[in-house]
Structure formats: C-alpha cells, structure tokens
Design an enzyme around this catalytic site. Structure first.
Site, PDB file in Angstrom:
ATOM      1  N   ARG A  78       0.802  -1.237   0.000  1.00 42.36           N
ATOM      2  CA  ARG A  78       0.000   0.000   0.000  1.00 42.36           C
ATOM      3  C   ARG A  78       0.827   1.275   0.000  1.00 42.36           C
ATOM      4  NH1 ARG A  78      -3.859  -3.265  -1.603  1.00 42.36           N
ATOM      5  NH2 ARG A  78      -5.147  -4.205   0.009  1.00 42.36           N
ATOM      6  N   ASN A 109      -0.578  -2.200  -7.748  1.00 38.70           N
ATOM      7  CA  ASN A 109      -1.886  -1.518  -7.683  1.00 38.70           C
ATOM      8  C   ASN A 109      -1.950  -0.518  -6.542  1.00 38.70           C
ATOM      9  OD1 ASN A 109      -1.845  -3.648  -5.806  1.00 38.70           O
ATOM     10  ND2 ASN A 109      -4.062  -3.852  -5.798  1.00 38.70           N
ATOM     11  N   HIS A 192      -3.692 -12.010 -12.523  1.00 33.89           N
ATOM     12  CA  HIS A 192      -4.931 -12.194 -11.751  1.00 33.89           C
ATOM     13  C   HIS A 192      -5.939 -12.776 -12.733  1.00 33.89           C
ATOM     14  CE1 HIS A 192      -8.007 -10.839  -8.636  1.00 33.89           C
ATOM     15  NE2 HIS A 192      -8.731 -11.286  -9.654  1.00 33.89           N
ATOM     16  N   ASP A 307      -0.739 -13.227  -1.041  1.00 40.57           N
ATOM     17  CA  ASP A 307      -1.643 -12.159  -1.495  1.00 40.57           C
ATOM     18  C   ASP A 307      -2.038 -11.292  -0.289  1.00 40.57           C
ATOM     19  OD1 ASP A 307      -3.230 -10.454  -2.962  1.00 40.57           O
ATOM     20  OD2 ASP A 307      -4.874 -11.876  -3.222  1.00 40.57           O
ATOM     21  N   HIS A 311      -6.699  -4.336   4.647  1.00 39.08           N
ATOM     22  CA  HIS A 311      -7.617  -3.191   4.640  1.00 39.08           C
ATOM     23  C   HIS A 311      -7.987  -2.900   6.090  1.00 39.08           C
ATOM     24  CE1 HIS A 311      -8.364  -3.297   0.270  1.00 39.08           C
ATOM     25  NE2 HIS A 311      -8.334  -4.616   0.385  1.00 39.08           N
TER      26      HIS A 311
HETATM   27  C1  NCD Z   1      -6.027  -7.241  -3.639  1.00 36.41           C
HETATM   28  C2  NCD Z   1      -5.803  -5.876  -2.976  1.00 36.41           C
HETATM   29  O1  NCD Z   1      -6.538  -5.538  -2.031  1.00 36.41           O
HETATM   30  O2  NCD Z   1      -4.875  -5.172  -3.395  1.00 36.41           O
HETATM   31  N1  NCD Z   1      -7.326  -7.709  -3.286  1.00 36.41           N
HETATM   32  C3  NCD Z   1      -7.762  -8.995  -3.316  1.00 36.41           C
HETATM   33  O3  NCD Z   1      -8.959  -9.196  -3.132  1.00 36.41           O
HETATM   34  N2  NCD Z   1      -6.946 -10.019  -3.502  1.00 36.41           N
HETATM   35  C4  NCD Z   1      -5.853  -7.146  -5.128  1.00 36.41           C
HETATM   36  C5  NCD Z   1      -5.755  -8.503  -5.791  1.00 36.41           C
HETATM   37  O4  NCD Z   1      -4.799  -9.248  -5.575  1.00 36.41           O
HETATM   38  O5  NCD Z   1      -6.652  -8.873  -6.567  1.00 36.41           O
HETATM   39 ZN    ZN Z   2      -3.063  -9.456  -4.772  1.00 39.46          ZN
HETATM   40 ZN    ZN Z   3      -5.430 -10.523  -7.537  1.00 38.67          ZN
END
Ligand code: NCD
Ligand code: ZN
Ligand code: ZN
Length: 457
Positions: A78, A109, A192, A307, A311
């Site tokens: 992030r 991202n 993805h 992954d 949040h």
């Molecule tokens: C990921 C994120 O929050 O950046 N979210 C998720 O649901 N896995 C993005 C991603 O890996 O698709």
């Molecule tokens: Zn991810």
């Molecule tokens: Zn993803």
C-alpha cells in the site's frame, strides 16, 4: 556486515575464516541433523558441516530447526497512498520478517499505479532505507505501453484481467497484444486470472462470501486459464491465487506456474461469511478448498504466496457489498504452514519447495536453500513454541487476521545475509533491505535458467 555480494555476485573465496557460524538442526538429505553453517563476510553461506573448525562469531540456535527464509511473490504494502493505507513498506517488511519471509514481490496496484518507469523509480526510492527484507517491485502490465516503459527497471510484471482493489476494467480484447509485449521483454508475468464475461451478475448484490463465490465463480477462473494457455510459450507466465485443483492441473500441463494462498487453502465460502473474508478471487466451496489443499499437500502446487492485501477494519465492517476485497497474510503464511507440518498434515519438503526454494528461483534470487552459494537468509523454528494467531498482535496496522485463533508456529529467529532481523520472536533488525532485480532480465530475453546474479537497483 556488508549486505551486497562480491562484485561478481558470488560468495567470496579467500581465507578459511567465516564471519559467522550458525548452529542448529537442519533438514538435510531427508533427515533432521545437527549442523554448523559457515557464513562469509558478505552474508553468503560458504559451507555446511557437522562441525566447522573455526573462530568466527557463533550464533547458537541449539535444538531449533534452521530453515531457509521464505520468498512471498505476492504482497500489497500500500505504499504509496493505498488504496486504503493499512500498511507501508516499513510495517509490511517487518511483518514479513516476523513471519519468516526474507524477500517479497510487491504489487503495482498502489496509488498512483506503477504503470511507467518514473512511477517505478519513485516507488523504489520510497522503499529504500525503510525495508527490512529484500523487495522485488512489480510493474503494471495493463497496457503494452506500460510494459515497454517498465521493462528496464521492474523485477516482474502483473496483469489484472478483472476489476479488483485499486484496478479498473481491463480491455480483455487487448490480452494477446499485452502478452506479445511481455514476451518481447522477458520479465516474469503474474496474472490475476478471472475472466469477467464469465461472472454471474445477480439483481441482488452478494451479502456473504458464499454469494461472492457465486458471483465470481470458478468458471471465471477456468475461462481465464483457457485464454492464458494460448499465450506464447516463451512467456514466463504465472497464475496468481489459483483457487481450483483444475487450474493447478491444467497450467502444469501448459508449462505455466501458479500459486495458492493460505486463505484459499484453509478457509471456505460461508453463508455467514462477512466482509472481512471478502477477497478476489472469492473463497470457494468446502469441496473446492479441499481439492486445492490435496494438490498443495501432495506438492503439485508450485508456489505458496500470501496475497497479503490488508484493509482497515473500519472499511471491512460495513455492508458486504461495500467492503473492499483482500485479506492480510504475510506474517501468518509460513507460521500456519509450519503448524500443519508439526501436526503431520503437510510434509516439510513440500513447504520448503513451495514457499522457500521455487519462489526464490522464480525471482532469480540466491536464497531459499540451506546450501553453499546462497544468501544466509535463515529462520529458526522451535516446533514446541506454537501459539494462537491474534490479529491485534500482528505487525500490520490493519490489526486483524482471517486466521484469528488458529494455531501457528512463528520463527523465533530470522537472519538476513547473516544479520539478525528477529530475535526471540521480536523484530530487532536494521532496515537495510534492498530493492532487487535479477540480472538476467536485462541481459537475456527468455528461456534462460535463472543465474544467481542479483543486483541492487
Ligand atoms: C487485492 C488488494 O486488495 O490489493 N485484493 C484482493 O482481493 N486479492 C488485489 C488482488 O490481488 O486482486
Ligand atoms: Zn493481490
Ligand atoms: Zn489478484
């Protein structure tokens, strides 16, 4: 101790002296044996033996098991600016270190997305001096222009075929063009793999993880894999967060790599599954989860990756439809699996292959094996010291975990190139991690085995 390797990237030859001798037990030749690991002044493993005749500084882990530190090819830290800034390079890499991970691949991202060389350089500058472990920075492959701009700097590329946190729609008819552009630059590509035309829109928005699974069903993963199996065979192609046993089987046949996450391996979709467990791709049915676990435990899934997508709980607490997708996991991934090794549900060599050895090789990093010629990136495990996961005690500012209450075995020690990052389960290390990129990507295009030459960038 200097962090950089010798100028040729190889362990230094020279005197018989080791800067450091690490002692403990190690899994070698199919058995746990007492060992001494000789580490040179540049932090490379030089020799492993029952006894090293030497005067170097000694670090004694007694009966603890020494394992190579893991590499997590899929995290979201992030930085900069979110989305939803529930993490940073500092906290994320510290969590990684506490969870036994010595190198991470950090996704593009963020805000702004890493879609050209300048943004990549800005992100790398932000990371330096703040990171506790080594970081490979992905670039975005959402367009051929982004791929071309990022090719000289990025350590790997990421393509999102479906909308997810921080990512808008991808024009799927441009997929062949993007894949051609990636094939031309030779970087590994993680995808993805959800195919939006196979989503099932319903008039009522999903209100549980079961509903989320119905709306972005396994068929969408299958359809994405269909397309990717037609990609140029020269691509170093990898499927992120595979959720289906069928995906694992099909991509193996097609020469494509894939990863499974702890949440898809251990958690299932539920009619009462709330926004905290909302993630993309969705958690699947119990039958699908079990089938994926069986593939993983048998060693058929090439990589394990977290992954890690934290949040804030405030964002996750509201109505299911409003909750952002993603769950944290970088600190708990290896500890959860070590507990399953302890309980006899997962063979240690399977974990070593999927979390330590293969991901390091995928990135071209000289780590992931307890062997001469590799960085002395080691973790120390006492299998008797298990404890329950508590989100509020994890390093991520998100402060929660989808694995709340599960037993895990956290490493009590962690060395990066011979330097102590974690002692007695506490982070005590310096922040001299490097932004790394395998040298081979700039010198050759493709189909060349990873050479263990890495440079700081
Ligand atoms: C990921 C994120 O929050 O950046 N979210 C998720 O649901 N896995 C993005 C991603 O890996 O698709
Ligand atoms: Zn991810
Ligand atoms: Zn993803």
């Amino acid at each position: 101790m200097a962090a950089a390797p010798g100028s040729d990237g190889r362990p230094r030859a020279g005197s018989d002296g080791y800067e450091l001798v690490v002692t403990g037990r190690a899994w070698l030749d199919g058995k746990l044996r007492p060992v001494e690991v000789g580490v040179d002044e540049d932090g490379w493993i030089r020799r492993i033996a029952r006894n090293l005749r030497d005067t170097g500084h000694r670090l004694d882990f007694g009966e603890s098991v020494l394992l190579p530190a893991a590499t997590d090819v899929h995290v979201h830290f992030r930085d900069p600016d979110g989305p939803d800034p529930a993490e940073s390079f500092a906290s994320g890499t510290e969590g990684a270190a506490l969870g036994g991970i010595g190198a991470v691949g950090e996704m593009p991202n963020t805000r702004p997305p890493v879609d050209d060389r300048e943004r990549w350089e800005e992100k790398a500058a932000l990371a330096r001096g703040r990171i506790a472990v080594d970081v490979v920075l992905y670039g975005s492959a959402q367009s051929p222009a982004a791929v071309r701009s990022l090719a000289p700097v990025a350590g790997a590329l990421k393509l999102y075929l479906a909308p997810t946190t921080g990512v808008e729609d991808f024009p799927i008819d441009r997929l062949p063009e993007v894949l051609e552009a990636v094939a031309a630059v030779g970087l590994p590509l993680s995808v993805h793999a959800e195919w939006p035309p196979a989503f099932s829109p319903s008039s009522v928005p999903p209100s549980s993880t079961e509903g989320w699974n119905a709306s972005r069903p396994p068929a969408a993963e299958r359809a994405a894999v269909d397309r990717l199996l037609r990609a140029p065979s020269s691509l170093r192609l990898h499927i992120a967060h595979a959720t289906e046993a069928d995906t694992v089987d099909r991509v193996a046949g097609g020469g494509i790599s894939c990863e499974a996450t702890p949440h898809h391996l251990l958690l299932r979709a539920r009619s009462d599954g709330d926004g905290f467990a909302k993630t993309n791709p969705p958690l699947r049915s119990e039958a699908d989860r079990r089938a994926l676990w069986d593939r993983f435990a048998s060693g058929a899934v090439p990589l394990l990756a977290s992954d890690h997508a934290p949040h804030h709980s405030a964002a996750k607490e509201g109505p299911f439809s409003k909750a952002p997708s993603g769950v944290p996991g970088v600190e708990t991934m290896v500890p959860l699996m070590l507990e399953l090794v302890r309980s006899g549900d997962l063979p240690l060599p399977v974990l070593l292959g999927a979390a330590m050895d293969r991901p390091a090789r995928w990135f071209g990093l000289p780590m992931g094996r307890l062997a001469p010629g590799h960085w002395a990136n080691l973790i120390a495990i006492d299998f008797r010291r298990g404890r329950k996961i508590e989100g509020k005690h994890l390093r991520s500012p998100a402060g929660w975990s989808p694995f709340e209450g599960r037993r895990a075995v956290f490493p009590h020690g962690h060395l990066r190139r011979g330097e102590i990052l974690v002692a007695d389960g506490e982070f005590v290390g310096p922040r001299n991690g490097a932004v790394v990129r395998p040298e081979y990507v700039s010198t050759v295009s493709r189909n060349v085995p990873n050479r263990f030459v890495t440079k700081r960038v």
